[in-house]
Every structure is written in C-alpha cells, then in structure tokens.
Design a protein around this motif. Structure first.
Motif, PDB file in Angstrom:
ATOM      1  N   UNK A   2       0.827  -1.207   0.000  1.00 54.49           N
ATOM      2  CA  UNK A   2       0.000   0.000   0.000  1.00 54.49           C
ATOM      3  C   UNK A   2       0.856   1.250   0.000  1.00 54.49           C
ATOM      4  N   UNK A   3       1.845   1.258  -0.885  1.00 50.93           N
ATOM      5  CA  UNK A   3       2.697   2.432  -0.998  1.00 50.93           C
ATOM      6  C   UNK A   3       2.597   3.027  -2.389  1.00 50.93           C
ATOM      7  N   UNK A   4       2.757   4.326  -2.417  1.00 48.52           N
ATOM      8  CA  UNK A   4       2.662   5.078  -3.667  1.00 48.52           C
ATOM      9  C   UNK A   4       3.832   6.049  -3.719  1.00 48.52           C
ATOM     10  N   UNK A   5       4.442   6.160  -4.898  1.00 46.95           N
ATOM     11  CA  UNK A   5       5.475   7.173  -5.113  1.00 46.95           C
ATOM     12  C   UNK A   5       4.969   8.138  -6.176  1.00 46.95           C
ATOM     13  N   UNK A   6       5.176   9.424  -5.935  1.00 52.69           N
ATOM     14  CA  UNK A   6       4.764  10.422  -6.913  1.00 52.69           C
ATOM     15  C   UNK A   6       5.970  11.248  -7.344  1.00 52.69           C
ATOM     16  N   UNK A   7       5.934  11.709  -8.576  1.00 53.98           N
ATOM     17  CA  UNK A   7       7.025  12.522  -9.135  1.00 53.98           C
ATOM     18  C   UNK A   7       6.425  13.830  -9.616  1.00 53.98           C
TER      19      UNK A   7
END
Ligand SMILES: [Mg+2]
Lengths: 374, 459
Positions: free
Chosen positions: B240-245
């Motif tokens: 349940x992890x998200x990375x945003x750029x």
C-alpha cells in the motif's frame, strides 16, 4: 602578414558542443493569425504566447497542450508577453495595444497565487496614500481591468500613449520596462510594481527606440534605437556608452547573463555581438539569414547558447561562450539551423525564447504556430 | 504436422554453406533429440534456418507445428546472444567468422506482431492508462483505466464501453489535466495531474459484464504536498505504498492505507480556495525526497530491493533512492532530459527515454566506474520518448511510445532496429499524434494513449 585568426586554436566540432536544440518537437496550435511573442515561465512548465488575434495563451511546454487562454481584445495584437522572474510568484506581464496588463494565470499553487496577489496589491495602497501628498493624479494610473477580464485573473492595467512593442523585467521583479516606438518622449517607460508607478526617465532620446533591457546584475539599462544601443546608469541618470552595431534598423537585443556581452539583431539581416570590454563596434558580425532577423536571445543561464529568428522561416542556433578572462574573447560557433515555420506573407519566425533550465527553445511565427525545439 | 512429405523444397544452394548447431532452452519447442550440426546455405535469409530446423534435419519432428504455420509464426535465431537480423553470409563477413566454424544458434519463438484490436474514443488527449486483470474483477473481464486532459478518469470494459467516470475535482478556472492514473487494487484508483493534488478514489464494479450502470468511481482522499504538477506515479500494491514525481523537483512517498496514513496538518496548508462539498481525508506524505534539480518525470519502485526506488528527471539524471533513509544511493548523469522509465526485471536493466528520442539501457547495479550502457539513438523522431513498458511475456522485450506518433517494440538482443511499430500518427502528418502512454498487459495486449484522443489496443 599572418591572419591572426589562423593562430587561434581550432574551434571544437559541433558534436562536442552538445547539448543544443536540434529537433522540432511539440507544436503549439490555436492562435488565429500571427503569433507575435512568447515567454517560458521560470519553472519550465508553461509557455505563454501573444498573438494578433488579441489572445494570450498558456501552453504546457513539453506537450504543446493549450491549458489556459484569455482574449484581451479583438482588433489589436498582443505584442509582448513576459513572465516575472523568480520563483516567489506567478505573474505574467502582457502588452495589448497601448496597455500593459499584469495577469496571474490560475496554473500555480494557492500559495504562489496568494504571493502573486500580495505583490500586485501592494501598489494599490501606495497610489492612494501618495495621492494625498501629491496634488496631481498620476498621468498613467494603474487600474483594475473590466470585471469580465478581472474574473479571468487579469489584475492591473496601465494604458500608455502608444502601442507597446516590448517588455523587459528587472531580475528582482519589482521593475519592468516597456517600449512604445512611436511614443516620442514617453516611448520608454519604467514601471514599479510595488508602487503601481509608471515613469518616463528618457524623454529626449535621439533616434526611434525599438526595445530595452535591464543589465542582469548592475543598475544599468540598455535602449536599442534604430541604429544604436545606449547604455545608461540608472542610479546616476548617466549615459555610459553608445554602441554602434553598424546595422540600419535594429529589431531586438539580448544581454548575456554575465552582463558584459550584448547581442543585437537587425532587419537588415545582421546579428551583432558586442563585447562591452572592447570598443563601440561589434566584436563579431554574423550573417546567416537571407531575410530580416526579428529576435535574438542568449540562453538565460546554464547553457552557452544563443538563437535568432528570421523572416526566412528559420532559427539559427549558436554556441556562444564567454570566458571570464579579459585577454580571451568570446567563442562563437554556429550549431544548427532549425527549419519548420512556414513563411507567410513574407514574414517568418517572429520571436524566440529559451526554457530557462534546459537547452530548449520555443519559437512563434507568422504561420500562426509555436514550436518547441529540443 | 511437419513431415518430410509436406516440406517445401529448400531453395537451391549458392554453394556456400555453414554448419549450425541448433539449440533451444524452451522445452515446448525443443527437438526430441539433438540433430547435430546441420548444413545451411549462407546466401539465403533467415527463412533458410527455419527450413533447416524443420526439414533439414533427419530428426522426426513430433511437435505440432505445420509447415505453413512455421512460416507464419517464425523463430528468431540467437548467435552469441544477439538476434540474427541479416543473412548468414553477412553475419559471417561482419563478424569475421570462417564458414568452417560450427555456429551455435539458439532458436526462440519470434515475436508475433499484435494487430489493432480496439480503440477507445475520448474528447481530449489521453495521458495515462492502466489495466486491472480479469482475475481481479468480479465480472472476470479485464478493465482499463484512462486519464485524460479533461481532468477525468474513465474505467472501460474491453468492449470499449465506459463503466465509470470520475468527477472533475480540479481547479474550476481551467481544465486541469490528469497526467497519471493507476489502479491501486480491484477497488481503488489513484489519479494526479496539473492541479498538484493526488486523489484516491474508491472504485466499484457494475453488477455484471453487461450492466455497468452501478459502477462508480468515488472520491476518497487527497494526497497533498506537491506545489507543481504531478507528472508520474508508481504503486506497490502489496505494501500500500505510492510514489509520486512532480515538476516541483521532488518525489513523495505515500501510505495509501487510509487507516494508518498520516493526516495532513490543516494549519500547514492555506487551501481556503479549495472548497468541497464533502470533506475527504487529507493525507500527508510519509516522506518527500529532494535531490533533483529539475522536474521529476518518472518514478519506479525497485523490483528487486525493498525500500529502494528509481527516479528520472529533466535534470538528465537517474537516481537510486533509499526510501528508508530518504537519501540518494546512486546518481547517474546522462546526456539529455529523461522522460520515460521501465524495468526489465530479470535482466536487471532499466530502460530510459530521453527528450532527444533516445532509449538508453542501463544496469543500475554496476558501480559508476564500470557502467554498462547501450543507447538506441533517435528511437523516436520528434523528440521525446514519452513512455516505456516492459513485455510481461518476455524478459527481453519492451515497448516505447514517442512524440513522433509511434509505438515501437524492442528486443534487447537486437537493439539496432525495432521489432515492430504501431503507427498512431494522425492522418495529416503535420497534425502530430503524440503518444503519451504505453502499457503492455499479458491479457489485453499493448495499450497506447495519445494526442489522437484514443486508447488503442493491439493484441
Ligand atoms: Mg571579454
């Protein structure tokens, strides 16, 4: 006699001078009629364009998607657009006919928008308090545009005597200059944002002013008339130097970010590099175009590049590196001719500007299009 | 059935022949027994090798590939790890190999070019696509997610019907485009774009395949920290992890589990302008990662190392991050601004796409002293490689999408030219047809999205 040029080391190959723009990428489609002006915002996300259709359009730089637009009027052109320098606000200055507008396109964060409002609001207070001390009302007041325009993030409007053709910001973003070539004694204006103040410090210029620019790090100011470039000291109100480019009609100037070199373009097809350490004549005269050159721009920082835009429909990209050493002159190498704009009604590329953070440029033309070159 | 009686005539020999030892690693296409080196005419193209494989040997071929089919669905031949793209003659000449040598060639099933299967029409440019596999849906039919420049997301079934559309929650003063959209799970979706906010949505499927009337995408939470547009995201569903750029030069790591995610301190934001009817959860990031000096344009959780991620930027660098220490572990400067990123997991390779249209393969493990990089120059012609997607069916293949309106399939064993191309240019070439997103799904095929306002599926 030995040609001194032959003793110089050979210029590096074009490939060694990467990076520079060489590929036509996204195209900005939407204006009807000629596109007169462009400017890439300090973040490198957006490019603003102004056209003869009376609109300002803001596009996503990379993709060419038109994200926001405003029509300032139907009959007259938006001749100049220029983003306020710095990352502390999101303000676009635009010239439509005789009027200078300050806009806050709604494309920034709420925090940045708030900061932009604060910067533009400061002057309202100043003009109301100062009017009590001076009996005369300002000749060129800053007003709120019509409600219809205000609703679209147009913030202030200042109307001068004649059509504004160019805008140039001081690096700190509190001053900007405008040039109205047919404005006679009020041709060159310097505007102070924090005071909503418009002044004309150069009422007796010899020759028709074309464009002007602030020095990047000194309180100096450059005014290009048809045939000369005059450099003034703003604090001492003094003419420091008059450059003689040797062209018949200058169209545009660009000051190197270091401040010691000036490029001028001319309608008589010349591109002139002046080194301010040398005499008043150009250090180099470059002839790469068959038709008038309308615009020239140094890369604002990070890349030793400059580019010009011509009515022959092309842009010529150059390497131009300035060495700090007084003994060594600037190194200029032509890199690439960019083709794509169609010559329309004998007019070609009307303006060119750089992405401040990348070796990319954007051009606009009489063909109604903008182009991103990467 | 391939038997000697149905075999076509082997083209006449030009005289020059070479001995080839054919092998394969795939049991389903392996010859029942080693045929030993076979003699092959060198002047002919690859087709001769097929003949050699199927008819040249004396071995009884028991696997069920007809002569006709073997021509339609051919094999590729690998010599020293590279796919043979020329005639054997050219290969021997180029590599200075004597015809006396016994060549060892590995045969693999060649890539079967997919065909245009469907197009999903939008009103505006389509920026992003994702797929939810049929195994994860109640209707046992794959679902497709698209994000577009109208600021919306749509969930489609494979029959090109819109099952659900999100509500527009962006800025009301302009149309804030969706730049990235992903399925988090079979019930959750995430989107982000020009208005800087990452939004979590609860997705509910329709009652059946034919009835989508009850399908919905409902706003669940706002993930806020970026102050410029969000350009890319990656998800790690199991954690349940998200990375945003973002164009604000940072990456952010988020917990998408709303029961444990940190809540945004309302005092730190001045979002008076963003009034909402209901108040969805306002989530703060677990961390923001700073180090890039220009827009962060792509992000990827490491497929191998937990708590590691890669990012690319228009500052020309590829960075490897430790998510636990929030620091840069490795920094690789490349030549040009970078815009696309994918991992060929088994090969330990990353593929990077640049603003000049180049694709660079890089092994992120090697020390900077011994970088092994290979670059395909001008893989796309109008600048930007905008998207890269690996083939879930092959560790060697990936697809690229570019601003030249092309989708291309590449095989790292033969990078000199693309394996196939899908032409998405608009009718009038000058009108563009930029591709913004490519996704390769095992079930659905190659999906691509772009300026032509379509999601196109090739299968
Ligand atoms: Mg000098």
């Amino acid at each position: 006699n030995i040609d001194p040029e032959s003793l110089l080391p050979k210029l590096p190959s074009v490939e060694e001078l990467r990076p520079f723009p060489s590929v036509s990428s996204s195209i900005f489609r939407g204006h009807s009629g000629r596109v007169r002006s462009l400017d890439v915002d300090p973040s490198g996300q957006w490019v603003a364009t102004g056209g003869e259709d009376g609109t300002i359009r803001v596009w996503e730089l990379q993709t060419g998607h038109q994200t926001w637009a405003i029509k300032l009027g139907a009959d007259e052109a938006v001749n100049a657009v220029s983003w306020r320098p710095g990352h502390d606000a999101f303000i676009l200055a635009a010239a439509h006919a005789e009027s200078l507008y300050m806009l806050i396109p709604p494309l920034c964060s709420p925090e940045l928008e708030e900061a932009s409002h604060t910067i533009l609001d400061a002057g309202w207070g100043y003009s109301s308090t100062s009017s009590t001390t001076t009996t005369k009302k300002p000749q060129y007041p800053w007003i709120r545009p019509s409600a219809a325009l205000s609703a679209k993030q147009t913030y202030t409007k200042t109307t001068l005597r004649s059509t504004i053709k160019s805008i140039s910001w001081h690096r700190r973003g509190n001053y900007l200059s405008t040039v109205s070539p047919s404005g006679q004694s009020s041709a060159v204006a310097i505007h102070t944002l924090s005071k909503h103040l418009t002044q004309f410090p150069f009422p007796r210029l010899k020759g028709l002013p074309q464009t002007a620019s602030f020095h990047p790090n000194k309180p100096h100011f450059f005014i290009a008339t048809q045939r000369t470039i005059k450099i003034y000291d703003l604090t001492q109100q003094l003419l420091l130097k008059t450059l003689q480019p040797g062209a018949r009609w200058l169209s545009s100037i660009s000051i190197h970010p270091g401040g010691d070199n000036v490029l001028a373009s001319s309608y008589d097809r010349r591109l002139l590099w002046h080194d301010l350490d040398l005499d008043n004549k150009p250090y180099k005269t470059l002839r790469y175009h068959d038709k008038a050159i309308r615009s020239v721009a140094f890369h604002p920082g990070g890349f030793p590049l400059f580019v010009d835009a011509s009515d022959d429909g092309t842009l010529q990209v150059f390497h131009g590196s300035v060495v700090g050493d007084l003994m060594e002159n600037a190194k200029i190498v032509p890199l690439k001719m960019l083709r794509g704009h169609k010559v329309t009604g004998a007019l070609g590329v009307l303006d060119v500007g750089w992405d401040p953070g990348r070796p990319w440029c954007v051009s606009v033309g009489a063909d109604g299009l903008g182009r991103l070159w990467v | 059935m391939a038997t000697s009686s149905s075999a076509p005539t082997i083209p006449p020999s030009s005289g020059k022949q070479v001995k080839i030892q054919l092998t394969t690693k795939q049991l389903d296409i392996a010859l029942p027994e080693d045929s030993g080196p076979i003699l092959v005419d060198t002047s002919q193209s690859l087709l001769n090798l097929h003949y050699a494989l199927f008819f040249g040997s004396k071995t009884d071929l028991t696997f069920q590939i007809s002569a006709e089919k073997s021509q339609r669905i051919p094999f590729d031949f690998l010599i020293n790890g590279a796919i043979l793209r020329t005639s054997l003659d050219d290969f021997l000449t180029t590599n200075g190999i004597s015809a006396e040598t016994v060549l060892h060639a590995e045969y693999v099933p060649a890539f079967v070019p997919p065909k245009h299967a469907a197009s999903f029409e939008h009103d505006t440019w389509v920026s992003s696509i994702d797929v939810l596999s049929s195994a994860e849906t109640k209707a046992h039919q794959a679902l497709i997610l698209s994000g577009s420049y109208d600021g919306l997301m749509r969930v489609w079934n494979t029959s090109s019907q819109v099952a659900a559309t999100s509500q527009y929650l962006g800025d009301s003063r302009f149309v804030a485009a969706t730049k990235a959209a992903r399925f988090l799970s079979s019930t959750r979706v995430v989107s982000a774009g020009m208005d800087r906010v990452i939004r979590l949505w609860r997705f509910k499927e329709g009652e059946s395949m034919t009835d989508n009337s009850k399908a919905s995408v409902l706003h669940e939470a706002d993930l806020q920290c970026h102050n410029q547009m969000v350009l890319a995201m990656d998800v790690q569903s199991d954690k349940q992890q998200l990375l945003s750029a973002s164009a604000d030069h940072t990456l952010a790591l988020w917990n998408t589990d709303l029961t444990t995610a940190p809540v945004l301190n309302s005092e730190t934001t001045t979002t008076k302008r963003q009034k909402r009817i209901s108040t969805p959860a306002q989530i703060a990031p677990l961390s923001t990662l700073q180090g890039h000096t220009h827009h962060v344009t792509g992000v990827l959780f490491s497929p191998h190392v937990p708590n590691q991620a890669y990012s690319i930027s228009s500052d020309n660098t590829l960075k490897t991050w430790s998510l636990s220490t929030e620091s840069v572990l490795d920094n690789r400067p490349l030549q040009d601004p970078l815009y696309a990123l994918t991992a060929l997991t088994n090969m330990h390779l990353l593929a990077l796409g640049s603003s000049k249209g180049d694709i660079t393969m890089i092994d992120p493990r090697t020390s900077t002293a011994m970088i092994k990089v290979s670059t395909v120059r001008q893989a796309h012609s109008n600048g930007f490689v905008s998207s890269l997607a690996n083939d879930p069916g092959s560790q060697y293949r990936f697809a690229s999408g570019g601003f030249d309106g092309m989708v291309k399939v590449w095989d790292i064993r033969s990078l000199t030219s693309s394996t196939m191309t899908i032409d998405r240019k608009l009718d009038n070439d000058s009108k563009g047809g930029k591709v913004f997103a490519v996704k390769w799904d095992a079930e659905v095929g190659i999906l691509s999205a772009g300026e032509d306002c379509k999601v196109r599926i090739d299968r």
